[in-house]
Design an enzyme around this catalytic site. Structure first.
Site, short mmCIF file in Angstrom:
data_model
loop_
_atom_site.label_atom_id
_atom_site.label_comp_id
_atom_site.label_asym_id
_atom_site.label_seq_id
_atom_site.Cartn_x
_atom_site.Cartn_y
_atom_site.Cartn_z
N ASP D 80 48.65 38.61 18.09
CA ASP D 80 47.69 37.60 18.53
C ASP D 80 47.26 36.67 17.41
OD1 ASP D 80 47.44 38.68 21.24
OD2 ASP D 80 46.47 40.38 20.27
N HIS D 99 39.58 39.85 19.61
CA HIS D 99 40.28 39.95 20.89
C HIS D 99 40.35 41.41 21.27
CE1 HIS D 99 43.00 39.59 24.16
NE2 HIS D 99 44.03 40.10 23.52
N HIS D 101 41.02 44.22 24.94
CA HIS D 101 41.34 44.39 26.36
C HIS D 101 40.28 45.30 26.97
CE1 HIS D 101 45.72 42.90 26.73
NE2 HIS D 101 45.21 42.40 25.64
N ASP D 124 20.79 36.37 26.38
CA ASP D 124 20.47 36.62 24.98
C ASP D 124 21.61 36.18 24.06
OD1 ASP D 124 17.90 37.72 25.20
OD2 ASP D 124 18.63 39.76 25.46
N HIS D 175 44.52 37.91 31.40
CA HIS D 175 44.74 38.54 30.11
C HIS D 175 43.46 39.26 29.66
CE1 HIS D 175 46.72 37.99 25.87
NE2 HIS D 175 46.01 39.09 25.93
N TYR D 236 13.87 36.50 16.92
CA TYR D 236 14.40 37.85 17.08
C TYR D 236 14.96 38.34 15.75
CZ TYR D 236 17.27 41.71 18.78
OH TYR D 236 17.84 42.94 18.98
#
Lengths: 245, 245, 245, 245
Positions: D80, D99, D101, D124, D175, D236
């Site tokens: 990738d 990336h 899955h 958020d 994907h 925050y």
């Protein structure tokens, strides 16, 4: 029979069996991996009903490929041994077989639906849907039930022998997944993928992908993913990576 | 009363209770296993509200089978103790009882649906659907509630006493699963199976198996799976494997 | 201010915060527990954005109950601090508050559905559905947003003040669960229960319990379960068990 | 090229990659994080097909930003890699790309549905739905497939360049998710959030929020949550907290 290859096969088969609970594929002792030594004419498989935590290399059972007799080992081999043997006899290129009752793959088997190809995660490993067999007949259940469990897979794939290489797994109707590969480790990893894509497919179907508003994935995308990991033009992984089917 | 068998029973009951959180069957302290010594006329059970991490053999409570009085132990026994006692009195062949609030089995109990037999994973352990009881009446809730929780199970199975052996578990309506077996360990393992098949069934139903397009599993398949693990022709497991019901 | 009680409160609040990831209730740092010392007029709360793995007793922030100023600590308190303060001011009997973004409770909050009472697991802790608030108005979001997040809970429960004791939690619309209890530990355990019953309810609803073919649980069953753990006739647990609300 | 910054970048990229399996985002080796050093004109990325358990800083591959050649490392970079490079070239403000899955985000990608904004957990981090790309064309699959996988994301966001900063992630059709952020760590944390909100959305949709009876979350609520964590008025977290996009 040469002891050294078997020792290394035992080690691999033990490691692959231990990955079943690690990967969350099994409840209790429901799952087994085997690996074959075709030159020696035997395969090594998990004993029946032994918990993974207690499993040792010595517990593994060596079974003859030709007639299923126990060649080494004091324990009874997995009840699924004859299914493994049937698959080894039918598919000469495979070196390992894994059977589990992983939750989502079993759900597809129980619903008698193939696991459809819904994306690249599936196509990376399985070049088509993971098919589901016919039910076994009363005759197939009455005698040689476990061997016949392999036979319904073999019969389903007979019309297209290449399919067993490109889709290294199948669901036995109302039962669960069997996967295979060039090695015991590869068959285990295909079982891991089978469960993962079954879960993804279940959620995808829940999101309505199959309710008419979504097309199938384009074939050129699926082919690209399958061929970048498999076959002569593969470019995924590094030298020492686990070989794919 | 012979101390030695009780010591070994305590050890087994402790180990079985500790497997409840390991198997993901319990939130907080929601689950308990007991084991009976019928010769001594007592059973050993988890104390009420004690966390699994803190539980010791000494914490376990010994209860008289005939009247439910505490025979040994300084802690109060599980609130479900009277349900266990009721089951021991009704089913003389059982040696252990497990109660959990495992997520998917509870979902079936709350939906008041039996867990249907959708495949071989279920048939390997339960020779039929895991049934769900009637609701307890206001009278059954007002007095001896916990004993009556056992009674609704016993009443449901009364018409077919063999069923309690071949289907070693039941769902109490709106409450959750109770499972049993020849030993405390076996009852715990049946609780593990009950939750696993409930989850598989939930996903199978989601995939539409019950929407009219799928037949029930063929009886010859289910029978083969049940009988290969249970009864005189069983061939699953090895000598030291946990005995099945 | 007496240092000793605060030291023991800090210890309890730290332990309760560490149970958030252990119980699978939080992704990243999404969750916080506080505990109040009403005599000292302060509460102890998790600092903002600190990971649980790094959290120490010294990191905890001590906040004044009356105006929300930081009394001790070098870190900024949780952004949800004003919501905790609002709940402490409104409900004088509570000693701890927990907020998480646990998956299934958030799903109910996002769907704006109360978590219904579908069985005894719910009734053991919550004597009624876990309610969901109104959406905050633009004005409530523009100024004092976090305090107003507490206010929408308080307004919802104002008409029935006993409800906050018997149903120790609420879902803020499109946001997530807040739970409380007599101690920080009890508020955390109520958050654990809230997530567990939300997951069970989601699966029960999926099984069709609400599709017209199933009645509600009978009130006598729910009351029995609530009262055996709560109030003067409670008989669940042992002396040193965590007190329930 | 200055060695020291790369050493610290390698350390961060290794740590972020190891969080992929810890956070349950990956099966086998399916997931990779990279981090860029724009001054040096390179990025550091996981090698292809190496398991997380075996991964070391030395295994990481250094790739040139301008043409994708390997600058340091003996292993082949992730397949990738070209997708990461495409995103770095298109979005000059980002410092890391992840990336995976992950199961539920993939389900949305496979169903070709954006992950909708159903509550504050989503708001958020993502100031809008996580969008899903068009399918790649046969031409985009045939040549430079991985770079084109980045291109379909870039093309989707081209019309509104601010969107890539406020919604630091996208789903590639059929994907899975790609997320980014100012650092490798931030991109990984956005992947964690993407999966969490996908799971929450899936359950929320299952509860019927989208079946016509529920309105969308009010914009003032979403904006409040986004702006309290991002931009000039953010309040925050603490000084040493991980910077958000």
């Amino acid at each position: 029979m040469n002891g050294t290859p078997l020792r290394s096969l035992r080690r691999e088969v033990l490691a692959a069996n231990l990955r079943i609970p690690e990967a969350g594929l099994a409840t209790l002792t429901w799952g087994n991996v085997s690996g074959v030594d075709r030159e020696a004419g035997v395969f090594v498989i998990k004993p029946s009903g032994v918990s993974y935590a207690d499993l040792t290399e010595e517990d593994l059972v060596v079974v003859a490929l030709d007639d299923g007799r126990v060649v080494e080992g004091s324990l009874r081999p997995s009840t699924d041994t004859e299914t493994h043997r049937c698959l080894y006899l039918a598919f000469p290129s495979i070196g390992g077989v894994t059977h589990t009752h992983s939750t989502h793959a079993v759900a597809f088997a129980q619903a008698r639906r193939p696991i459809p190809v819904l994306g690249t995660t599936h196509a990376d490993t399985f070049n088509g849907p993971v098919p589901v067999t016919e039910d076994l007949t009363p005759e197939q259940c009455a005698k040689d039930y476990e061997f016949n469990t392999g036979q319904v897979i073999v019969q389903m794939l007979r019309s297209d022998p290449r399919r067993a290489e490109e889709v290294p797994g199948a669901l036995v109707s109302r039962h669960g997944p069997f996967t295979w590969g060039p090695t015991a480790t590869a068959s285990l990893e295909n079982a891991v993928v089978c469960e993962a894509v079954a879960e993804m497919a279940l959620h995808t179907l829940a999101l309505g992908a199959r309710l008419g508003d979504t097309s199938d994935p384009p074939p050129h995308l699926l082919e690209r993913h399958y061929t970048r990991k498999h076959g002569p033009d593969a470019y995924y992984g590094n030298a020492d990576a686990v070989p794919a089917v």
